[in-house]
Design an enzyme around this catalytic site. Structure first.
Site, PDB file in Angstrom:
ATOM      1  N   GLU A  34       9.531   4.714  14.248  1.00  0.00           N
ATOM      2  CA  GLU A  34       9.677   5.686  13.120  1.00  0.00           C
ATOM      3  C   GLU A  34       9.280   7.079  13.594  1.00  0.00           C
ATOM      4  OE1 GLU A  34       7.260   3.747   9.982  1.00  0.00           O
ATOM      5  OE2 GLU A  34       8.998   2.458   9.258  1.00  0.00           O
TER       6      GLU A  34
ATOM      7  N   HIS B 194       6.625   0.527   2.311  1.00  0.00           N
ATOM      8  CA  HIS B 194       5.555   1.126   2.400  1.00  0.00           C
ATOM      9  C   HIS B 194       4.644   0.669   1.088  1.00  0.00           C
ATOM     10  CE1 HIS B 194       3.626   5.174   2.874  1.00  0.00           C
ATOM     11  NE2 HIS B 194       3.278   4.827   1.698  1.00  0.00           N
TER      12      HIS B 194
ATOM     13  N   HIS C   1       4.717   4.130  14.021  1.00  0.00           N
ATOM     14  CA  HIS C   1       5.073   5.358  13.641  1.00  0.00           C
ATOM     15  C   HIS C   1       4.319   6.443  14.355  1.00  0.00           C
ATOM     16  CE1 HIS C   1       6.279   8.343   9.779  1.00  0.00           C
ATOM     17  NE2 HIS C   1       6.341   8.910  10.982  1.00  0.00           N
TER      18      HIS C   1
HETATM   19  C1  DXP Z   1       7.706   5.240   6.798  1.00  0.00           C
HETATM   20  C2  DXP Z   1       6.531   4.534   6.319  1.00  0.00           C
HETATM   21  O1  DXP Z   1       6.453   4.499   4.964  1.00  0.00           O
HETATM   22  C3  DXP Z   1       5.352   3.998   6.755  1.00  0.00           C
HETATM   23  O2  DXP Z   1       6.017   3.193   7.790  1.00  0.00           O
HETATM   24  C4  DXP Z   1       4.668   4.933   7.550  1.00  0.00           C
HETATM   25  O3  DXP Z   1       4.458   4.515   8.983  1.00  0.00           O
HETATM   26  C5  DXP Z   1       3.363   4.957   7.016  1.00  0.00           C
HETATM   27  O4  DXP Z   1       2.586   5.992   7.721  1.00  0.00           O
HETATM   28  P1  DXP Z   1       0.978   5.825   7.867  1.00  0.00           P
HETATM   29  O5  DXP Z   1       0.628   4.490   8.319  1.00  0.00           O
HETATM   30  O6  DXP Z   1       0.748   6.959   8.616  1.00  0.00           O
HETATM   31  O7  DXP Z   1       0.416   6.125   6.426  1.00  0.00           O
HETATM   32  N1  LIG Z   2       8.225   1.697   6.972  1.00  0.00           N
HETATM   33  C1  LIG Z   2       6.961   0.942   6.203  1.00  0.00           C
HETATM   34  C2  LIG Z   2       6.000   0.654   7.177  1.00  0.00           C
HETATM   35  O1  LIG Z   2       6.373   0.460   8.568  1.00  0.00           O
HETATM   36  C3  LIG Z   2       4.649   0.245   6.966  1.00  0.00           C
HETATM   37  O2  LIG Z   2       4.236   0.788   5.707  1.00  0.00           O
HETATM   38  P1  LIG Z   2       2.696   0.413   4.815  1.00  0.00           P
HETATM   39  O3  LIG Z   2       2.870  -1.045   4.742  1.00  0.00           O
HETATM   40  O4  LIG Z   2       1.762   0.743   5.919  1.00  0.00           O
HETATM   41  O5  LIG Z   2       2.584   1.129   3.631  1.00  0.00           O
END
Ligand code: DXP
Ligand SMILES: NCC(=O)COP(=O)(O)O
Length: 258
Positions: free
Chosen positions: A81, A207, A50
Site C-alpha cells: 500500500e 481499516h 504500507h
Molecule cells: C490504508 C489503511 O487503511 C491501512 O492499511 C494503513 O496501512 C494504516 O496505516 P498505519 O498502520 O500507518 O496506521
Molecule cells: N488497508 C487496511 C490495512 O491494511 C490495515 O488497516 P488496520 O487494520 O491497521 O486499520
C-alpha cells in the site's frame, strides 16, 4: 505447506505494527518476516505492508525481505500500500526488477506525515493523474486497488480510470459499531460494494476492522474479496499469539458465510 483458509474473503495481515515495535530498538525483534511466516502458516491468505515515506514502521528493506519470503508461498498474495505519487511506485519497480512477487498495489492518497489513512481518492479531481500510474502499476504485473470512501457514485469513476478493485475505507463503520449509526453505516458499505461490483470492480475492505466487527460487515457487504487487517489483529496477537489470532479471524470470516 500449511493450507490457507478457504472462504470467499481472503484475510491479508498488515504487518505495519510489528515493524513499529521493532523500530524502537536496534535488535531486529519482533521480526517482521517471522510474523509473516507464522501468519501464513496459520492460514492468512496474504501479507500487506504500507511503507510510508517516513519509515515510521515498514522500512524499504522490509518490503524486499517479505517479497523474498513470499516466493515460498505461491498460493498467497503480497499487497503493498502507499501513495503512488510518493515512494510506492519506486518500491514496486524495485520489487519487480529483483524478480520478486507483487500481486496487488493499493493506492492510498495519504500525505507524507499523515497520522494514519483516513480518506479515499476523489473523482473527478484525481482521475487524470491516477490513470497513467494505474497503467504503469498494471504493467508491472500488479492488480491495482484504489482506497475509497464508501460512496456508490464514485465507483464507476474508479473503474473508468482502470482500477481492478477498490478497497473500502472501513473506519466509519468501525467507529459506528454498536452505536445507533451502525445500521446506516452498514447500508452505505453495502450500497458502495454493490455499485463497485456492478461497475466491474473487485471489492476489498480495511481499516479498523477487528474480531468483533468483522463478521457482521462480511454478512452485509457483498462480494468482499479481501480484508486487510493490521492494528487490531496485531494487538490481539500480543495476547493470543499470531497463530491463534489468525485462526480466530479466519473463523470470524467463515462465520459470515455459514
Ligand atoms: C490504508 C489503511 O487503511 C491501512 O492499511 C494503513 O496501512 C494504516 O496505516 P498505519 O498502520 O500507518 O496506521
Ligand atoms: N488497508 C487496511 C490495512 O491494511 C490495515 O488497516 P488496520 O487494520 O491497521 O486499520
Amino acid at each position: 505447506m500449511a493450507h490457507a483458509a478457504h472462504h470467499p474473503t481472503a484475510l491479508s495481515v498488515n504487518l505495519n505494527k510489528v515493524a513499529l515495535v521493532r523500530n524502537t530498538r536496534h535488535l531486529g525483534i519482533p521480526s517482521v518476516t517471522r510474523a509473516a511466516t507464522l501468519c501464513l502458516e496459520a492460514g492468512a491468505r496474504g501479507i500487506t505492508v504500507h511503507p510510508r515515506p517516513d519509515e515510521r514502521h515498514i522500512r524499504r528493506h522490509d518490503v524486499f525481505e517479505l517479497a523474498e519470503l513470499m516466493q515460498a508461498w505461491p498460493d498467497r498474495e503480497y499487497n503493498i500500500e502507499g501513495n503512488p505519487f510518493h515512494n510506492l511506485m519506486d518500491i514496486a519497480r524495485e520489487v519487480r526488477a529483483r524478480g520478486l512477487p507483487l500481486h496487488q498495489l493499493t493506492f492510498v492518497p495519504d500525505s507524507e506525515g499523515q497520522f494514519t489513512s483516513d480518506h479515499g481518492w476523489s473523482f473527478p479531481q484525481d482521475a487524470e493523474r491516477l490513470r497513467p500510474v494505474i497503467a504503469q502499476a498494471q504493467a508491472l504485473g500488479a492488480r491495482v486497488s484504489l482506497f475509497m470512501d464508501p460512496e456508490p457514485v464514485q465507483m464507476a469513476a474508479a473503474r473508468a480510470v482502470g482500477a481492478d478493485r477498490v478497497e473500502l475505507y472501513t473506519e466509519p463503520y468501525a467507529a459506528a459499531w454498536h452505536t445507533p449509526d451502525c445500521a446506516h453505516q452498514l447500508e452505505r458499505y453495502r450500497a458502495a460494494a454493490q455499485a463497485a461490483l456492478e461497475a466491474g470492480l473487485g471489492v476489498n475492505a480495511g481499516h479498523d476492522l477487528n474480531r468483533e466487527n468483522l463478521t457482521e460487515f462480511l454478512r452485509t457487504v457483498p462480494g468482499v474479496s479481501e480484508v486487510s487487517i493490521g492494528h487490531a489483529l496485531i494487538a490481539d496477537a500480543l495476547e493470543l499469539g499470531y497463530a491463534a489470532t489468525v485462526t480466530d479471524y479466519n473463523h470470524r470470516i467463515a462465520e459470515a458465510f455459514r
